[in-house]
Motif scaffolding. Structure first.
Motif, PDB file in Angstrom:
ATOM      1  N   LYS A 147       0.838  -1.206   0.000  1.00 27.80           N
ATOM      2  CA  LYS A 147       0.000   0.000   0.000  1.00 27.80           C
ATOM      3  C   LYS A 147       0.870   1.252   0.000  1.00 27.80           C
ATOM      4  O   LYS A 147       0.594   2.220  -0.719  1.00 27.80           O
ATOM      5  N   SER A 148       1.939   1.225   0.773  1.00 31.31           N
ATOM      6  CA  SER A 148       2.863   2.361   0.837  1.00 31.31           C
ATOM      7  C   SER A 148       3.554   2.586  -0.510  1.00 31.31           C
ATOM      8  O   SER A 148       3.727   3.735  -0.938  1.00 31.31           O
ATOM      9  N   ASP A 149       3.954   1.503  -1.180  1.00 27.70           N
ATOM     10  CA  ASP A 149       4.573   1.630  -2.508  1.00 27.70           C
ATOM     11  C   ASP A 149       3.631   2.323  -3.479  1.00 27.70           C
ATOM     12  O   ASP A 149       4.051   3.173  -4.267  1.00 27.70           O
ATOM     13  N   ILE A 150       2.367   1.970  -3.425  1.00 27.15           N
ATOM     14  CA  ILE A 150       1.371   2.576  -4.315  1.00 27.15           C
ATOM     15  C   ILE A 150       1.245   4.069  -4.013  1.00 27.15           C
ATOM     16  O   ILE A 150       1.249   4.897  -4.923  1.00 27.15           O
ATOM     17  N   SER A 151       1.151   4.410  -2.746  1.00 28.83           N
ATOM     18  CA  SER A 151       1.013   5.826  -2.361  1.00 28.83           C
ATOM     19  C   SER A 151       2.204   6.654  -2.824  1.00 28.83           C
ATOM     20  O   SER A 151       2.033   7.763  -3.344  1.00 28.83           O
ATOM     21  N   LYS A 152       3.420   6.114  -2.645  1.00 28.45           N
ATOM     22  CA  LYS A 152       4.615   6.844  -3.077  1.00 28.45           C
ATOM     23  C   LYS A 152       4.622   7.033  -4.589  1.00 28.45           C
ATOM     24  O   LYS A 152       4.947   8.112  -5.086  1.00 28.45           O
ATOM     25  N   GLU A 153       4.229   6.010  -5.314  1.00 24.78           N
ATOM     26  CA  GLU A 153       4.248   6.098  -6.775  1.00 24.78           C
ATOM     27  C   GLU A 153       3.148   7.030  -7.279  1.00 24.78           C
ATOM     28  O   GLU A 153       3.334   7.740  -8.268  1.00 24.78           O
ATOM     29  N   GLU A 154       2.027   7.046  -6.588  1.00 23.96           N
ATOM     30  CA  GLU A 154       0.965   7.983  -6.973  1.00 23.96           C
ATOM     31  C   GLU A 154       1.410   9.423  -6.761  1.00 23.96           C
ATOM     32  O   GLU A 154       1.113  10.298  -7.578  1.00 23.96           O
ATOM     33  N   GLN A 155       2.143   9.685  -5.688  1.00 25.94           N
ATOM     34  CA  GLN A 155       2.667  11.023  -5.462  1.00 25.94           C
ATOM     35  C   GLN A 155       3.698  11.371  -6.538  1.00 25.94           C
ATOM     36  O   GLN A 155       3.728  12.491  -7.039  1.00 25.94           O
ATOM     37  N   ARG A 156       4.497  10.398  -6.915  1.00 23.89           N
ATOM     38  CA  ARG A 156       5.479  10.616  -7.987  1.00 23.89           C
ATOM     39  C   ARG A 156       4.761  10.959  -9.285  1.00 23.89           C
ATOM     40  O   ARG A 156       5.196  11.823 -10.034  1.00 23.89           O
ATOM     41  N   ARG A 157       3.647  10.290  -9.528  1.00 24.07           N
ATOM     42  CA  ARG A 157       2.874  10.555 -10.749  1.00 24.07           C
ATOM     43  C   ARG A 157       2.359  11.992 -10.753  1.00 24.07           C
ATOM     44  O   ARG A 157       2.440  12.681 -11.765  1.00 24.07           O
ATOM     45  N   VAL A 158       1.844  12.455  -9.637  1.00 20.48           N
ATOM     46  CA  VAL A 158       1.353  13.840  -9.551  1.00 20.48           C
ATOM     47  C   VAL A 158       2.511  14.822  -9.745  1.00 20.48           C
ATOM     48  O   VAL A 158       2.393  15.802 -10.479  1.00 20.48           O
ATOM     49  N   ASP A 159       3.659  14.545  -9.124  1.00 20.87           N
ATOM     50  CA  ASP A 159       4.827  15.415  -9.276  1.00 20.87           C
ATOM     51  C   ASP A 159       5.306  15.455 -10.729  1.00 20.87           C
ATOM     52  O   ASP A 159       5.629  16.520 -11.251  1.00 20.87           O
ATOM     53  N   LEU A 160       5.339  14.282 -11.368  1.00 23.67           N
ATOM     54  CA  LEU A 160       5.740  14.246 -12.774  1.00 23.67           C
ATOM     55  C   LEU A 160       4.761  15.011 -13.645  1.00 23.67           C
ATOM     56  O   LEU A 160       5.151  15.716 -14.568  1.00 23.67           O
ATOM     57  N   PHE A 161       3.485  14.858 -13.329  1.00 22.30           N
ATOM     58  CA  PHE A 161       2.491  15.586 -14.111  1.00 22.30           C
ATOM     59  C   PHE A 161       2.720  17.086 -13.975  1.00 22.30           C
ATOM     60  O   PHE A 161       2.663  17.818 -14.959  1.00 22.30           O
ATOM     61  N   ASN A 162       2.973  17.539 -12.761  1.00 25.87           N
ATOM     62  CA  ASN A 162       3.233  18.971 -12.553  1.00 25.87           C
ATOM     63  C   ASN A 162       4.468  19.422 -13.323  1.00 25.87           C
ATOM     64  O   ASN A 162       4.491  20.523 -13.888  1.00 25.87           O
ATOM     65  N   ASN A 163       5.499  18.577 -13.374  1.00 22.34           N
ATOM     66  CA  ASN A 163       6.689  18.899 -14.173  1.00 22.34           C
ATOM     67  C   ASN A 163       6.348  18.956 -15.659  1.00 22.34           C
ATOM     68  O   ASN A 163       6.842  19.821 -16.385  1.00 22.34           O
ATOM     69  N   LEU A 164       5.512  18.026 -16.086  1.00 16.72           N
ATOM     70  CA  LEU A 164       5.080  18.012 -17.472  1.00 16.72           C
ATOM     71  C   LEU A 164       4.291  19.275 -17.788  1.00 16.72           C
ATOM     72  O   LEU A 164       4.495  19.912 -18.829  1.00 16.72           O
ATOM     73  N   ALA A 165       3.419  19.657 -16.892  1.00 19.71           N
ATOM     74  CA  ALA A 165       2.635  20.875 -17.073  1.00 19.71           C
ATOM     75  C   ALA A 165       3.541  22.100 -17.129  1.00 19.71           C
ATOM     76  O   ALA A 165       3.342  22.998 -17.954  1.00 19.71           O
ATOM     77  N   ASP A 166       4.570  22.144 -16.273  1.00 19.36           N
ATOM     78  CA  ASP A 166       5.531  23.261 -16.304  1.00 19.36           C
ATOM     79  C   ASP A 166       6.259  23.305 -17.640  1.00 19.36           C
ATOM     80  O   ASP A 166       6.510  24.387 -18.180  1.00 19.36           O
ATOM     81  N   SER A 167       6.595  22.129 -18.151  1.00 23.08           N
ATOM     82  CA  SER A 167       7.286  22.059 -19.440  1.00 23.08           C
ATOM     83  C   SER A 167       6.419  22.624 -20.551  1.00 23.08           C
ATOM     84  O   SER A 167       6.885  23.411 -21.380  1.00 23.08           O
ATOM     85  N   VAL A 168       5.151  22.244 -20.554  1.00 25.41           N
ATOM     86  CA  VAL A 168       4.226  22.749 -21.568  1.00 25.41           C
ATOM     87  C   VAL A 168       4.034  24.250 -21.388  1.00 25.41           C
ATOM     88  O   VAL A 168       4.059  25.018 -22.355  1.00 25.41           O
ATOM     89  N   LYS A 169       3.872  24.665 -20.134  1.00 23.90           N
ATOM     90  CA  LYS A 169       3.638  26.078 -19.844  1.00 23.90           C
ATOM     91  C   LYS A 169       4.822  26.933 -20.284  1.00 23.90           C
ATOM     92  O   LYS A 169       4.650  27.978 -20.913  1.00 23.90           O
ATOM     93  N   SER A 170       6.032  26.487 -20.000  1.00 20.62           N
ATOM     94  CA  SER A 170       7.203  27.286 -20.374  1.00 20.62           C
ATOM     95  C   SER A 170       7.384  27.320 -21.884  1.00 20.62           C
ATOM     96  O   SER A 170       7.824  28.323 -22.437  1.00 20.62           O
ATOM     97  N   TYR A 171       7.049  26.249 -22.542  1.00 17.50           N
ATOM     98  CA  TYR A 171       7.193  26.196 -23.998  1.00 17.50           C
ATOM     99  C   TYR A 171       6.201  27.122 -24.688  1.00 17.50           C
ATOM    100  O   TYR A 171       6.504  27.743 -25.687  1.00 17.50           O
ATOM    101  N   ASN A 172       5.016  27.181 -24.124  1.00 15.15           N
ATOM    102  CA  ASN A 172       3.946  27.971 -24.735  1.00 15.15           C
ATOM    103  C   ASN A 172       3.554  29.159 -23.877  1.00 15.15           C
ATOM    104  O   ASN A 172       2.386  29.486 -23.733  1.00 15.15           O
TER     105      ASN A 172
END
Length: 170
Positions: free
Chosen positions: A33-58
């Motif tokens: 359960k803990s592994d899932i929670s950590k990976e879900e947080q990583r997914r949200v963090d990666l998404f935010n990085n992806l969003a920053d990448s799109v935002k800075s590009y455009n």
């Protein structure tokens, strides 16, 4: 007298062994359960990085900025699946963005994270299955009932559950 002592010692060892095995299985479920929670947080963090990448590009497009901000809000709420749909609409408008190295790398990481989440969910379900099978087995069930053990009610996870839905199951 010696036979009583041997019987008492054997009973104590059996009860201890059943209880210890149950604890090990509960810990396996908690760890999964803990592994899932950590990976879900990583997914949200990666998404935010992806969003920053799109935002800075455009950066010059206010419509893009608004769409990225809205997608980020969805991700922060745990709806990364919906957020990715929104972000992909923005990316489709700017095909050159896909070639940007930062965007590409984060997108790859996002895919890796999704695969890891699926593996962690599978591991969690396997741990729950082992636990449930053990505590429902004839002899352990009798021993655990005698010791007053309360069986944990773990729920199985879907393999493609979004963040928010998975947290609701815990």
């Amino acid at each position: 007298m010696g036979l009583l002592l041997i019987l008492a010692l054997t009973s104590t060892l059996i009860v201890s062994n059943v209880n210890n095995r149950t604890v090990v299985l509960e810990e396996a479920v908690s760890s999964s359960k803990s592994d899932i929670s950590k990976e879900e947080q990583r997914r949200v963090d990666l998404f935010n990085n992806l969003a920053d990448s799109v935002k800075s590009y455009n950066n010059h497009e206010s419509e893009t900025l608004k769409a990225v901000t809205e997608a980020r809000k969805q991700a922060d709420k745990g709806n990364t699946h919906e957020a990715m749909k929104s972000l992909n609409v923005v990316v489709e408008k700017y095909p050159d963005l896909k070639a940007q190295s930062n965007y590409s790398q984060i997108n790859k990481e996002f895919s890796v994270t999704e695969n890891r989440l699926a593996n962690y969910r599978e591991s969690y379900n396997s741990s729950v299955k082992s636990y449930n099978r053990y505590v429902r087995s004839f002899f352990p069930k009798i021993v655990l009932n005698m010791t007053g053990y309360e069986k944990q009610d773990y729920k199985y996870l879907d393999f493609h559950v979004d963040n928010k839905d998975a947290r609701d199951l815990f």
